[in-house]
Motif scaffolding. Structure first.
Motif, PDB file in Angstrom:
ATOM      1  N   VAL A  49      39.803  44.802  39.345  1.00  0.00           N
ATOM      2  CA  VAL A  49      38.553  45.189  40.004  1.00  0.00           C
ATOM      3  C   VAL A  49      37.632  43.977  40.137  1.00  0.00           C
ATOM      4  O   VAL A  49      37.046  43.730  41.192  1.00  0.00           O
ATOM      5  N   VAL A  53      37.522  43.589  44.174  1.00  0.00           N
ATOM      6  CA  VAL A  53      36.623  44.549  44.808  1.00  0.00           C
ATOM      7  C   VAL A  53      35.296  43.878  45.170  1.00  0.00           C
ATOM      8  O   VAL A  53      34.683  43.217  44.327  1.00  0.00           O
ATOM      9  N   THR A  78      35.093  47.784  48.246  1.00  0.00           N
ATOM     10  CA  THR A  78      36.386  47.800  48.914  1.00  0.00           C
ATOM     11  C   THR A  78      37.241  46.610  48.503  1.00  0.00           C
ATOM     12  O   THR A  78      36.718  45.579  48.066  1.00  0.00           O
ATOM     13  N   GLU A  79      38.557  46.763  48.659  1.00  0.00           N
ATOM     14  CA  GLU A  79      39.491  45.654  48.439  1.00  0.00           C
ATOM     15  C   GLU A  79      39.741  44.889  49.729  1.00  0.00           C
ATOM     16  O   GLU A  79      40.171  43.747  49.702  1.00  0.00           O
ATOM     17  N   LEU A  84      40.637  50.113  42.260  1.00  0.00           N
ATOM     18  CA  LEU A  84      39.578  50.999  41.788  1.00  0.00           C
ATOM     19  C   LEU A  84      40.184  52.259  41.178  1.00  0.00           C
ATOM     20  O   LEU A  84      39.787  52.684  40.092  1.00  0.00           O
TER      21      LEU A  84
END
Lengths: 195, 195
Positions: free
Chosen positions: A47, A51, A61-62, B4
């Motif tokens: 994360v 992210v 978001t990725e 996530l």
């Protein structure tokens, strides 16, 4: 005493987790195969590494733009403004199929969150594209959420698009006896004809 | 959607943390500087890499033997048997200054925890050294804890050392009205003279 204390301290920094619970979590992990501890560690690093806020809507978001912004089946004419990422999936589940702008919080002068900390600029960018027909203000039903909605409304007042807000009124499953006065006042003044 | 979701899943594996709380923790970390997430990740890896059961007492430790086993000021004649690591610091705070054996759980046939899963061997090793005068059974005051204490007592019955158990009775701050019957029976039968 070193790494165990470090882990207790880091767990205890999380919201709603006190020192006792942090110790319980640590002992729990010690009793599991160490793969469980490594999996949680790897998920956290994943994360932290991957992210980011979407440069179009502000949601976490990725990929940039995020899946929601890339989805061609969504209505570009409808933009929903929310405080936090967590509201996006909630509204999607409730049937919303437009675009989003995630402000990243609400106005809270006491906590040092002023207008500049919110991503209203993303909404203004989108309005400049000229495809938006309606902005739905979906901030939380709290004093801070109301103030934030009013602030966003003023910032986009000159754009000419329709601005709406989520209806306020009685929640399903509530009992009139336990509904707060402000909600009841809203529900009364926004009462709807049934005939 | 990738990392996530992975993090939410890993958080939700922890005891007392459901999917909603796991999501809240994840969003909380996203709103902090990513150093917080990395610090928690590093603390977890540190524990997975460096914490092992002490080969002498079974307590979790970074060094082997652990700090407690190495402490020369403790009484080698007194060994306290506990179920879990968490009991060690509790008993230390209550004034115990002997040695410990951490069994690593209690007998629980339904969960597949039989005699072989408990580290009674560490206690037997210690008794063979010949310095122990008394074994204090300090398992939890539960059905499983009682069964575990009885099992340990039988295993060391031939050793000739004194075996004692923590006193059972009324907890401080309790109200007789709300004390369970088993505790009250113990408190009555173990009543002490005050004259």
């Amino acid at each position: 005493m070193g790494v165990l204390d470090d882990l207790v301290t880091e767990f205890a920094r999380l919201p709603g987790i006190g020192r006792k619970t942090a110790q319980r979590l640590t002992y729990h992990l010690l009793q599991q195969p160490s793969e469980r501890t490594r999996a949680l560690s790897a998920a956290l690093t994943g994360v932290a590494d991957r992210v980011r806020p979407c440069s179009t809507c502000g949601d976490f978001t990725e990929t940039d733009p995020c899946e929601t912004c890339k989805d061609p089946r969504r209505d570009d004419g409808l933009v929903c403004v929310v405080e936090e990422s967590s509201a996006v999936s909630v509204l999607d589940r409730a049937g919303f199929r437009g675009r989003y702008v995630v402000l990243g919080g609400h106005l809270s002068p006491l906590d040092g969150v002023g207008p500049d900390a919110l991503r209203v600029g993303l909404l203004e960018d989108r309005l400049r594209e000229g495809t938006v027909r309606e902005v739905v203000l979906a901030t939380n039903p709290s004093l801070e959420g109301e103030a934030t909605a009013t602030f966003v409304q003023q910032r986009i007042a000159g754009s000419g698009v329709r601005v709406s807000r989520l209806a306020r009124g009685l929640p399903m499953g509530g009992d009139l006896e336990f509904i707060d006065g402000v909600t009841l006042t809203h529900a009364l003044s926004a009462r709807q004809d049934v005939s």
